[in-house]
Design a protein around this motif. Structure first.
Motif, mmCIF file in Angstrom:
data_model
loop_
_atom_site.group_PDB
_atom_site.id
_atom_site.type_symbol
_atom_site.label_atom_id
_atom_site.label_comp_id
_atom_site.label_asym_id
_atom_site.label_seq_id
_atom_site.Cartn_x
_atom_site.Cartn_y
_atom_site.Cartn_z
ATOM 1 N N UNK A 107 6.892 -18.187 39.580
ATOM 2 C CA UNK A 107 7.855 -18.239 38.472
ATOM 3 C C UNK A 107 8.190 -16.837 37.968
ATOM 4 N N UNK A 108 7.188 -15.973 37.896
ATOM 5 C CA UNK A 108 7.418 -14.600 37.434
ATOM 6 C C UNK A 108 8.395 -13.875 38.339
ATOM 7 N N UNK A 109 8.232 -14.078 39.663
ATOM 8 C CA UNK A 109 9.135 -13.418 40.617
ATOM 9 C C UNK A 109 10.542 -13.987 40.542
ATOM 10 N N UNK A 110 10.646 -15.315 40.440
ATOM 11 C CA UNK A 110 11.963 -15.940 40.381
ATOM 12 C C UNK A 110 12.729 -15.528 39.119
ATOM 13 N N UNK A 111 12.030 -15.378 38.023
ATOM 14 C CA UNK A 111 12.679 -14.959 36.784
ATOM 15 C C UNK A 111 13.305 -13.579 36.927
ATOM 16 N N UNK A 112 12.674 -12.701 37.718
ATOM 17 C CA UNK A 112 13.137 -11.324 37.853
ATOM 18 C C UNK A 112 14.441 -11.198 38.622
ATOM 19 N N UNK A 113 14.781 -12.212 39.428
ATOM 20 C CA UNK A 113 15.878 -12.054 40.385
ATOM 21 C C UNK A 113 17.203 -11.771 39.681
ATOM 22 N N UNK A 114 17.490 -12.476 38.593
ATOM 23 C CA UNK A 114 18.756 -12.222 37.893
ATOM 24 C C UNK A 114 18.834 -10.780 37.400
ATOM 25 N N UNK A 115 17.707 -10.237 36.959
ATOM 26 C CA UNK A 115 17.694 -8.882 36.408
ATOM 27 C C UNK A 115 18.003 -7.829 37.471
ATOM 28 N N UNK A 116 17.587 -8.074 38.710
ATOM 29 C CA UNK A 116 17.750 -7.043 39.738
ATOM 30 C C UNK A 116 18.908 -7.309 40.691
#
Length: 395
Positions: free
Chosen positions: A89-98
């Protein structure tokens, strides 16, 4: 491959790989070598094949991963990003940011698929016009995999029991609006899929697929990665005795040395500066990684021999994974047929002479040492740095 929209890639390589122990005490799972390349090379290469020119890799050690992957891709922008948190979940959340500015292909860094699977998923996504596509594949036993359930709402959950169904391949293709919601839901994929109820595209892949969750999955990956090899590929800088025998599809990298009387019966990979001694037999989907050493009269089948690992004279290694810099002294035998009724996640039985059997030898951690003339029973795990005295029987 040309597309009418910008397509970015994100590879999730930040998992701790706890199920891969004892192979990962010093090395993160994405960097385990397979056929001479790190595991994370394979999804990256598939994205490059699709024509992507910007790829983000999320990992726990971006400097180390970036240095390793950068050796293979010089004409692509690969951005290495440190993962915040340990779970998916932590990794998936980051995707929009990068990478939240176009169509984004998200791929697990420990899932190996042929490039055709990526093509199928992307073409299906573009043609569907929907904001997200999930690529799934049919499996007869879902235990240990993520299941995709398709009903009014698409749901993805880990399976702990034996059942057939559709496994998630680790590939998700999303538009900006889906990534925004994924971020808003803190990376919870099922909550996000619920928000897009009725607007989720599901693509079906029916070819091979390897989710590398356990050490023995590496052996399946070798088998499938070499399945398309039809001929020998031998470096001009390899030193092969005129009295050695090479049969079938074999890759021999530069600096490898194959001594008198050795038989290499493909599919087999022999890495850079590896050595195969007199009269050794290497066969059946075996990978000898860089600088590994196989002693005279040894036999290796369906196994992965790690970086700088040594297998001594007259040993038999079958269906096993030997970790980096480990030493198997002379005369060691790995038994590799599991007793009837023993179940191992992700391990599919094979048919031998009309009988169904499950094969798994030893899993030996890095820098371990197994003493001469020892016998290792099927499915044995030897921790990293462990010493097994000579003449041992390890059950």
């Amino acid at each position: 491959m040309a597309h009418y929209r910008e397509v970015l890639g994100v590879i999730l390589g930040g998992g701790r790989g706890t199920n891969m122990e004892p192979l990962t005490p010093y090395l993160d799972k994405p960097l385990i070598k397979l056929l001479g390349k790190p595991l994370i090379y394979y999804p990256t290469n598939n994205l490059v094949y699709l024509g992507l020119r910007t790829i983000y890799i999320i990992s726990r050690d971006p400097a180390k991963v970036g240095n390793e992957v950068g050796r293979y891709f010089s004409n692509v922008s690969i951005e290495n990003v440190g993962q915040r948190g340990d779970d998916i979940d932590s990794a998936l959340k980051m995707i929009y940011e990068i990478a939240g500015r176009g169509t984004t292909i998200i791929s697990f860094g420990d899932v190996i698929l042929p490039r055709e699977a990526y093509e199928l998923a992307l073409n299906s996504h573009v043609n569907s016009g929907k904001p997200v596509t999930v690529l799934m594949t049919p499996l007869s036993d879902l235990q240990g995999y993520f299941e995709v359930q398709v009903d009014d709402v698409v749901v993805i959950n880990k399976v702990n029991e034996h059942k057939s169904g559709y496994a998630w391949t680790g590939i998700l293709i999303a538009e900006r609006e889906f990534l925004v919601s994924l971020h808003d839901f803190n990376g919870n994929i099922n909550s996000t899929l619920m928000r897009f109820k009725g607007n989720v595209n599901v693509a079906l892949w029916s070819g091979w697929f390897v989710d590398v969750s356990y050490p023995w999955d590496l052996l399946s990956a070798i088998k499938y990665l070499m399945s398309d090899l039809r001929e020998a590929r031998i470096s001009k800088d390899a030193d092969i005795s005129s009295k050695a025998v090479i049969e079938g599809p074999v890759i021999v990298d530069e600096g490898a040395r194959i001594d008198h009387g050795a038989i290499i019966r493909g599919p087999v990979y022999i890495g850079r500066n590896a050595y195969v001694g007199n009269n050794a037999l290497i066969r059946n989907n075996t990978s000898l990684e860089e600088e590994s050493v196989i002693g005279a009269d040894a036999e290796i089948t369906e196994s992965l021999i790690g970086y700088r690992a040594t297998v001594g004279r007259g040993s038999f290694i079958g269906s096993s994974v030997i970790g980096d810099e480990s030493t198997i002294e002379p005369g060691v035998v790995t038994l590799n047929v599991l007793p009837s009724g023993v179940e191992v996640s992700h391990l599919s039985p094979v048919i031998v002479k009309g009988k169904q059997i499950a094969k798994l030898g030893a899993i030996v951690g890095p820098k371990a040492r197994v003493g001469a003339n020892s016998v290792i029973y099927p499915g044995s795990i030897i921790e990293h740095n462990r010493y097994i005295p000579p003449l041992s029987v390890l059950k």
